[in-house]
Design a protein around this motif. Structure first.
Motif, PDB file in Angstrom:
ATOM      1  N   ASN A 137       0.832  -1.206   0.000  1.00 18.64           N
ATOM      2  CA  ASN A 137       0.000   0.000   0.000  1.00 18.64           C
ATOM      3  C   ASN A 137       0.871   1.263   0.000  1.00 18.64           C
ATOM      4  N   ALA A 138       1.924   1.209  -0.777  1.00 16.69           N
ATOM      5  CA  ALA A 138       2.844   2.352  -0.839  1.00 16.69           C
ATOM      6  C   ALA A 138       3.038   2.769  -2.296  1.00 16.69           C
ATOM      7  N   SER A 139       3.534   3.963  -2.513  1.00 21.74           N
ATOM      8  CA  SER A 139       3.809   4.422  -3.877  1.00 21.74           C
ATOM      9  C   SER A 139       4.986   5.394  -3.874  1.00 21.74           C
ATOM     10  N   VAL A 140       5.507   5.642  -5.092  1.00 19.36           N
ATOM     11  CA  VAL A 140       6.617   6.597  -5.222  1.00 19.36           C
ATOM     12  C   VAL A 140       5.996   7.967  -5.450  1.00 19.36           C
ATOM     13  N   VAL A 141       6.272   8.927  -4.561  1.00 18.58           N
ATOM     14  CA  VAL A 141       5.683  10.251  -4.795  1.00 18.58           C
ATOM     15  C   VAL A 141       6.593  11.133  -5.654  1.00 18.58           C
ATOM     16  N   GLU A 142       7.869  10.976  -5.497  1.00 21.55           N
ATOM     17  CA  GLU A 142       8.806  11.748  -6.314  1.00 21.55           C
ATOM     18  C   GLU A 142      10.078  10.946  -6.491  1.00 21.55           C
ATOM     19  N   TYR A 143      10.801  11.251  -7.562  1.00 18.68           N
ATOM     20  CA  TYR A 143      12.083  10.570  -7.747  1.00 18.68           C
ATOM     21  C   TYR A 143      13.023  11.456  -8.550  1.00 18.68           C
ATOM     22  N   THR A 144      14.283  11.165  -8.392  1.00 18.65           N
ATOM     23  CA  THR A 144      15.299  11.756  -9.266  1.00 18.65           C
ATOM     24  C   THR A 144      16.442  10.740  -9.358  1.00 18.65           C
ATOM     25  N   SER A 145      17.475  11.064 -10.119  1.00 20.08           N
ATOM     26  CA  SER A 145      18.517  10.054 -10.336  1.00 20.08           C
ATOM     27  C   SER A 145      19.887  10.700 -10.476  1.00 20.08           C
ATOM     28  N   HIS A 146      20.886   9.854 -10.471  1.00 22.13           N
ATOM     29  CA  HIS A 146      22.267  10.318 -10.591  1.00 22.13           C
ATOM     30  C   HIS A 146      23.112   9.146 -11.096  1.00 22.13           C
ATOM     31  N   ALA A 147      24.061   9.433 -11.999  1.00 20.55           N
ATOM     32  CA  ALA A 147      24.999   8.378 -12.429  1.00 20.55           C
ATOM     33  C   ALA A 147      26.185   8.442 -11.483  1.00 20.55           C
ATOM     34  N   ASP A 148      26.315   7.455 -10.633  1.00 22.15           N
ATOM     35  CA  ASP A 148      27.384   7.462  -9.630  1.00 22.15           C
ATOM     36  C   ASP A 148      28.613   6.789 -10.222  1.00 22.15           C
ATOM     37  N   THR A 149      29.637   7.586 -10.485  1.00 17.43           N
ATOM     38  CA  THR A 149      30.846   7.013 -11.101  1.00 17.43           C
ATOM     39  C   THR A 149      32.030   7.067 -10.133  1.00 17.43           C
ATOM     40  N   LYS A 150      31.714   7.213  -8.850  1.00 18.68           N
ATOM     41  CA  LYS A 150      32.818   7.252  -7.875  1.00 18.68           C
ATOM     42  C   LYS A 150      33.441   5.857  -7.721  1.00 18.68           C
TER      43      LYS A 150
END
Ligand code: AMP
Length: 598
Positions: A467-480
């Motif tokens: 009973n959950a959902s994603v309200v917002e998201y963003t992303s990043h390419a982690d190249t460390k």
């Protein structure tokens, strides 16, 4: 040593007579860019005059620029897909090109999740070879040569109609042009062809690394096509130096090298060398790998890798491992066409400009303004902007590259945005700004906003039972870390706190996202090991509101604010990371097979 030749070049004193001629050829092509472009267009239009595509637009044999521009539309891959499907399915009629299509090149750009297929003709190999032959004298101006350049072939398949489908570099390395290349100082690699051509990526990398270590004092440059490839080689050394040292010590080859031709070729040269084994163990067992490249290969003068475009994210890591060696970006090319060269390869990465060679194809430029929508058209104007010819582009302006090739692409939008930095003679030089619509990229994968959105939607179905959902998201390419990986920040709405999504569910969400991403991403995960498991970082409730507050405090308009779907700005990354409540990684590899799903 440089020759004193009557053909001496403005680019510098050539290393030999052959180089002098090639440098002279670059001068001629760039001096006569306009007439070369006219000739190229006329050649393409006359040889392909009877093709189905050109007859459709009733050019009626015209080969001049004005008729061409007035009758032929500017197109994208999707516009050509019906023709490309017919070719892939075995239609051998002259659809796009009068010359038979010899194979389909699988681009790292995707359409509907699958690699784009670029028809090519045999003679294009000569054109690619020509560009390499122009690159060699430019690189020979630097004087330094031999090195492990980590080159790989990738898997190939056949289309339903029986054509080979494979990446352009695989096609080139497997060709006689490469295998029986004439001697040139720049062409001397420590890796034998057998190692480069071995389709198993472990065996290929292992033997290329072994040969590079055995010849460590002769190595004057180290490289790969793209920066991500060289870092993958360093990571490989981190994981495999013990076995490599064992092979050097004993003079016996790792039993995992099973390819018979490759095994035979390496065994012939491998002799016990305990001193070298000891040295490798000593250097590689240190915790600190800073400067490892120059410690192991002390005579390296520069790294031969492309670090422009999406690869710029790897510059700090390369600097770390190489102690800040210069980075030489050599050429700008694609499956559709090889475009041009960097005539000043030792310049700083931020200053790299590629000179498009006017004999490679017919080039046009779509003016690109930041306020235009994604189609490139400014809908406040009645007419779409006119395409500009190669010699007419203006310094400081940005353009999208549009090409007409001998293989039959006509006014085809490549999707790369370039900025004019100057001219070499009358040929413009371009800074590679970016590829359109790429949100995330680690290796050759290119994920756009729509693909990420679909992946998040598909994965979030798994949250329903909680009973959950994603309200917002963003992303990043982690190249460390190597290999790099995608990080997706999720803010969740959990309606029942006694049943919030557990680690297992969120791990499955990671995998579901990976399953939804395009085939180049999944190949990077599965076959190439060039991308690490996708990570979801769940952030505290209210984090995305804080992100908005931050953007507004820096001048964004409340009405127009949209959550950025990819973030790179350090303060924003710090804000997000300080709000992370849990992190979850994909527990398995997604599905991938060389066969296309469509
Ligand atoms: P592919 O067709 O898979 O070989 O990919 C070609 C694309 O890679 C080009 O259209 C560019 O977006 C990118 N690319 C190729 N060479 C360079 C370069 N020197 N710098 C930056 N991006 C490049």
């Amino acid at each position: 040593m440089a020759v004193d030749s009557p053909l001496s070049s403005p680019l510098g004193p050539p290393a030999c007579e052959k180089d002098a001629k090639a440098l002279q050829f670059i001068e001629e092509m760039t001096r006569n860019a306009e007439s070369v472009q006219q000739r190229v267009l006329a050649e393409i239009l006359s040889r392909n005059a009877q093709t189905e595509y050109l007859t459709r637009f009733q050019l009626n044999g015209a080969t001049d620029r004005e008729t061409f521009k007035s009758k032929l539309p500017v197109i994208t891959y999707e516009d050509l897909q019906p023709e490309i499907h017919r070719i892939a399915n075995g239609d051998r009629s002259a659809i796009l090109s009068a010359h038979p299509i010899s194979e389909l090149l699988t681009s790292s750009g995707t359409s509907a999740g699958e690699r784009k297929l670029m028809p090519t003709i045999k003679e294009e190999l000569d054109r690619r070879q020509l560009l390499y032959s122009l690159l060699m004298p430019v690189m020979n101006l630097l004087g330094q040569r031999q090195g492990p350049i980590f080159l790989f072939v990738k898997s190939e398949t056949r289309t339903p109609g029986g054509l080979l489908a494979r990446p352009v570099l695989t096609s080139y390395y497997k060709s006689d042009h490469f295998k029986t290349r004439p001697y040139d100082p720049y062409n001397v690699y420590t890796s034998p062809n057998e190692a480069i051509l071995c389709p198993d990526s472990f065996q290929s990398m292992y033997t290329q690394m072994l040969c590079g270590l055995l010849d460590r004092h002769q190595v004057l440059r180290l490289g790969a096509v793209f920066a991500s490839g060289l870092l993958r080689a360093i990571r490989f050394l981190q994981l495999n130096w013990r076995q490599l040292a064992h092979d050097m010590e004993t003079g016996s080859l790792n039993l995992k090298i099973t390819d018979p031709l490759l095994r035979e070729c390496i065994v012939k040269t491998l002799k016990p060398n305990p001193e070298l084994a000891q040295f490798v163990r000593h250097e590689c067992s240190k915790d600190d790998w800073e400067g490892i490249i120059v410690r192991i290969w002390p005579n390296t003068k520069y790294l031969d890798v492309i670090v422009t475009g999406a690869m710029a994210q790897y510059i700090p890591t390369l600097d770390y491992y190489s102690g800040g060696l210069p980075l030489a970006c050599t050429m700008y090319a694609s499956s559709e066409c090889y475009f041009g060269l960097n005539l000043n390869p030792m310049c700083k990465p931020s200053e790299v400009s590629y000179t498009i060679m006017p004999n490679m194809a017919y080039f046009e430029f779509f003016p690109h303004e930041p306020n235009l929508d994604s189609t490139g058209f400014d809908f406040t104007c009645e007419l779409p902007p006119k395409l500009v010819d190669l010699v007419d582009v203006e310094v400081g302006k940005e353009y999208e590259l549009v090409i007409t090739t001998y293989a039959g692409l006509c006014r085809y939008r490549v999707g790369d945005i370039l900025r004019v930095t100057g001219f070499h003679n009358s040929a413009p030089q371009f800074h590679f700004v970016r590829r359109k619509n790429v949100l995330l990229s680690i290796d050759s994968d290119k994920t756009d906003e729509a693909e990420l959105q679909t992946a998040v939607e598909n994965a979030s179905h798994l949250l329903r039972e909680h009973n959950a959902s994603v309200v917002e998201y963003t992303s990043h390419a982690d190249t460390k870390t190597i290999p790099g990986h995608y990080v997706v920040y999720w803010e969740l709405l959990v309606k029942d706190s006694t049943n919030s999504p557990d680690n297992d569910t969120l791990e499955q969400c990671c995998l579901a996202m990976e399953e939804s991403l395009n085939s180049v991403y999944r190949q990077g995960r599965v076959a190439d090991n060039s991308i690490g498991p996708l990570e979801i970082r769940v952030v505290k409730n209210g984090t995305f509101e804080e992100l908005m507050d931050y953007a507004i405090s820096r001048g964004a308009s409340i009405n127009q604010y949209k959550v950025p779907r990819c973030v790179n700005f350090t303060p924003i990354m710090e804000l997000l990371d300080s709000r992370v409540v849990s992190a979850h990684f994909s527990p398995a590899l997604p599905h991938w097979s060389p066969e296309r799903s469509q």
